[in-house]
Design a protein around this motif. Structure first.
Motif, short mmCIF file in Angstrom:
data_model
loop_
_atom_site.label_atom_id
_atom_site.label_comp_id
_atom_site.label_asym_id
_atom_site.label_seq_id
_atom_site.Cartn_x
_atom_site.Cartn_y
_atom_site.Cartn_z
N ASN A 25 0.89 -1.14 0.07
CA ASN A 25 0.03 0.07 0.07
C ASN A 25 0.89 1.18 0.14
OD1 ASN A 25 0.65 -0.89 2.76
ND2 ASN A 25 -0.36 0.92 3.43
N HIS A 72 3.09 1.75 -2.24
CA HIS A 72 3.70 2.10 -3.45
C HIS A 72 2.72 1.89 -4.58
CE1 HIS A 72 5.20 -2.01 -2.93
NE2 HIS A 72 4.87 -2.11 -4.18
N ILE A 94 -0.04 4.34 -5.68
CA ILE A 94 0.47 5.71 -5.15
C ILE A 94 0.99 6.63 -6.19
CG2 ILE A 94 2.04 6.96 -3.65
CD1 ILE A 94 0.03 5.19 -2.06
N SER A 95 0.17 7.56 -6.15
CA SER A 95 0.58 8.70 -7.62
C SER A 95 1.58 9.62 -6.96
CB SER A 95 -0.86 9.28 -7.97
OG SER A 95 -0.50 10.50 -8.68
N LEU A 130 0.59 12.76 -4.80
CA LEU A 130 0.57 12.67 -3.24
C LEU A 130 1.49 13.79 -3.05
CD1 LEU A 130 -0.13 11.45 -0.64
CD2 LEU A 130 1.68 9.73 -1.02
N GLU A 187 -0.39 7.52 4.47
CA GLU A 187 -0.05 8.54 3.41
C GLU A 187 1.22 9.14 3.56
OE1 GLU A 187 -3.21 11.38 2.04
OE2 GLU A 187 -4.38 9.76 1.24
N ALA A 241 3.94 6.64 2.89
CA ALA A 241 3.93 6.44 1.60
C ALA A 241 4.80 7.72 0.81
CB ALA A 241 2.59 6.31 0.61
N TYR A 263 4.65 2.79 -8.79
CA TYR A 263 4.00 3.90 -8.67
C TYR A 263 3.04 4.50 -9.81
CZ TYR A 263 6.87 4.90 -4.55
OH TYR A 263 7.41 4.84 -3.43
#
Length: 289
Positions: A92, A94, A97-98, A101, A141, A144, A286
């Motif tokens: 979670n 990577h 994940i944009s 972020l 988050e 991340a 990503y």
């Protein structure tokens, strides 16, 4: 190392200078006569052991791990395994994940990659824990974003060789925030910072640490090995103490330095427009818009 202060709002993706390579040879055992041989030895160890489904085994990728462990192949292999184990245990951080972020982190001014180096040429990353609102930016988050910024920093050969300096700013940090930093979270933070990423964390400076900080430090302490503890410095509100380690010419005015306050907008925008960077992080899972 550089004698003047250069402001640069972009990652340095080129080959390291001869000065850096000379420093690497002396301090991290990067010998041009043996480097290719050690990379090949490292790759062969990965293939022969077959203990993980590695995402990449090209020279540039493996070199990150060798530099992080001073070209000891066995230690680099252990780090390589830790890196992949961490990815498998925490997909979670990577998957899906944009890069966007970073915009959210920028909006709340939680993490700053300063656009200049310290007096030894090392990157400086500032974490402003007091500005973190857990209900707005969940801890996953935050983790991340920390991992993504580490992955981006590793793209710089300079960073691989010299390492980075981190400032943890706990100004206005509260007990309510501390409650979100469980032992599990503490372990993940230290895995990203030290044991499961090919990063060279040279110093960790804690400023504005109050009694609320003591709560989380007691949670972190069991996970800190001796070498890590030696690199942690507590300064409280005494910026002159910080200046003994980081020259104030290389610090923002927030820490009684001489540099203005830069945000990371240009840095983030540059990342989004750089096809090489986007390709690199897409290979790591990503999401690229």
């Amino acid at each position: 190392m550089p004698g003047h202060i250069e402001i640069k709002q972009e990652l340095e993706l080129g080959e390291p200078s001869q000065d850096l390579l000379d420093w690497a040879k002396e301090h991290i055992n990067e010998d041009p006569d043996t480097k290719c041989q050690l990379i090949e030895e490292f790759r062969e160890m990965i293939y022969s052991k077959g203990e993980c489904n590695s995402i990449r085994t090209d020279d540039a990728f493996l070199l990150r791990f060798l530099r992080a462990r001073k070209f000891c192949v066995e230690s680099a292999y252990k780090l390589f395994m830790n890196y992949h184990d961490f990815r498998e245990e925490n997909p979670n951080l990577h998957e899906g994940i944009s890069i966007d972020l970073l915009d959210k982190i920028l909006e709340y001014d939680l993490i700053r990659a300063l656009p200049y180096k310290d007096q030894l040429g090392r990157n400086i990353i500032v974490y402003k824990w007091g500005k973190w609102v857990p209900t707005t930016i969940p801890i996953d988050e935050f983790l991340a974003a920390t991992k993504l910024i580490a992955e981006l920093g590793i793209l710089e050969a300079r960073n691989q060789i010299l390492g980075a300096v981190v400032i943890l700013d706990f100004n206005d940090f509260t007990v309510q925030q501390a409650l979100y930093l469980t032992p599990s979270v503490a372990r993940k933070i230290l895995q990203i910072a030290a044991t499961s990423m090919p990063v060279r964390l040279e110093a960790l400076h804690v400023v504005h640490n109050s009694w609320a900080f003591e709560i989380i430090f007691n949670i972190f302490k069991p996970f800190l090995h001796e070498k890590m503890i030696e690199r942690v410095f507590f300064h409280g509100n005494d910026m002159e103490s910080l200046h003994k380690h980081v020259d104030p010419k290389h610090l923002p005015v927030t820490y009684k330095g001489s540099q203005p306050e830069y945000d990371c907008k240009d840095w983030v925008d540059g990342i989004k427009k750089n096809a090489t960077i986007l390709k690199e992080i897409s290979l790591l899972g990503y999401k690229i818009n």
